[in-house]
Design an enzyme around this catalytic site. Sequence first.
Site, PDB file in Angstrom:
ATOM      1  CG  HIS A 124      35.925  43.695   3.459  1.00  0.00           C
ATOM      2  ND1 HIS A 124      36.766  43.109   4.382  1.00  0.00           N
ATOM      3  CD2 HIS A 124      35.068  42.708   3.078  1.00  0.00           C
ATOM      4  CE1 HIS A 124      36.432  41.841   4.558  1.00  0.00           C
ATOM      5  NE2 HIS A 124      35.405  41.569   3.787  1.00  0.00           N
ATOM      6  CG  ASP A 182      39.655  42.640   7.436  1.00  0.00           C
ATOM      7  OD1 ASP A 182      40.681  43.346   7.449  1.00  0.00           O
ATOM      8  OD2 ASP A 182      38.610  42.968   6.847  1.00  0.00           O
ATOM      9  CG  HIS A 189      41.637  46.800   9.223  1.00  0.00           C
ATOM     10  ND1 HIS A 189      42.213  46.346   8.044  1.00  0.00           N
ATOM     11  CD2 HIS A 189      42.473  47.738   9.720  1.00  0.00           C
ATOM     12  CE1 HIS A 189      43.351  46.995   7.836  1.00  0.00           C
ATOM     13  NE2 HIS A 189      43.533  47.841   8.840  1.00  0.00           N
ATOM     14  CG  ASP A 201      36.378  45.778   7.835  1.00  0.00           C
ATOM     15  OD1 ASP A 201      37.150  46.695   8.157  1.00  0.00           O
ATOM     16  OD2 ASP A 201      36.603  45.010   6.890  1.00  0.00           O
ATOM     17  CG  HIS A 252      37.124  50.285   3.662  1.00  0.00           C
ATOM     18  ND1 HIS A 252      38.385  49.974   3.177  1.00  0.00           N
ATOM     19  CD2 HIS A 252      37.327  51.280   4.577  1.00  0.00           C
ATOM     20  CE1 HIS A 252      39.290  50.731   3.786  1.00  0.00           C
ATOM     21  NE2 HIS A 252      38.673  51.525   4.619  1.00  0.00           N
ATOM     22  CG  ASP A 287      40.742  43.092   3.654  1.00  0.00           C
ATOM     23  OD1 ASP A 287      41.786  43.156   2.985  1.00  0.00           O
ATOM     24  OD2 ASP A 287      40.126  44.099   4.059  1.00  0.00           O
ATOM     25  CG  ASP A 340      43.610  44.374   5.260  1.00  0.00           C
ATOM     26  OD1 ASP A 340      43.201  43.461   6.008  1.00  0.00           O
ATOM     27  OD2 ASP A 340      43.023  45.469   5.180  1.00  0.00           O
ATOM     28  CD  GLU A 361      39.668  46.811   0.877  1.00  0.00           C
ATOM     29  OE1 GLU A 361      40.442  47.496   0.183  1.00  0.00           O
ATOM     30  OE2 GLU A 361      38.682  47.287   1.496  1.00  0.00           O
TER      31      GLU A 361
END
Length: 325
Positions: A121, A145, A147, A149, A162, A249, A251, A294
């Site tokens: 990312h 996401d 996260h 980031d 990332h 992303d 994830d 990702e």
Amino acid sequence: MEHETVTDAQRMAQRSKFLTEATAVGVTCVPFSGGQPKGGVEDGPVEMIRFGLLDQIKTMGYAVSLSEGMDKYAAMRPASDPPIGILKNPRYVAGAARRVSDQVRAHCEAGRLAVTLGGDHSIAMGTLSGSAAVYGSDLCVIWIDAHADINTPETTGSGNLHGCPLAFVLGLCEAKEPFDWIVPRLRKDRLVYIGLRDVDAGEKTLLRKHGIRAFSMHDVDKHGIGRVVEMALDHVNRDRSLPVHMSFDVDALDPSVAPATGTPVRGGLTFREGHYICEAVAETGCLVALDLVEVNPSLGDPDSLRQTVAVGCSLVRCSLGETLL
């Protein structure tokens, strides 16, 4: 009387508010892993293409323009790239992101929907810089996401870039060399998150300090994905009159849905929740750029790889207008 078949691309073109070549998709493949420590994520774009993504997009009625030089990213790694402070691989990440920015900008300038396949990312420093160079501060960003980031060089605990792209494109940190090419055009009130569930303490402070709207998995559980997407769009683009860049992303999805990714976190989006986000954003006619990042083919068994790649491809197709009926 037979009805003429209307393709997904044609339906999307009728909705599109910003794309002058609305039945064309510009694809940038970024086989890059320098923003994090786990090898294999650089193979994500190749696996999605091997799975047939480009042909799938063409079957939807789109003309596909593929950025050249996918093989050049590995060769961009400097012979020497010592940390700057705690930041790891800074020259490699900055150089790759700048190349991504140029490629995404070219697709946006041509009026095509820019689709970027990662890669980790950190490449969003480039994708967002490229789209914002064309669409300016009106650009809205929907960040899907687990996260945030948004770590700065001062708040990151790992130094993995990332986890930092949004800090640079928002101007939350000084873009010193080798990141001094980044122009922070993105407005904080034009960014919204969906799916957060693993946010660093420093990132929580930044989100609160700057009033950045974020919908965590708590919000998804409480309101349902339909209401969350509506609220997210209302926050950044109430009248659905501004261009949207969606950065997804994998994830963000629960590991049971997308297991082959580098930083999985339990309690994520379901298969349908992830796809609903893409469908709803596509329906607005505002989407001008999409990142899908990702996917890491080296993590998990062959079934996990096939499952994650298949999900990544279907998220892209939904973002381009594929529907259930």
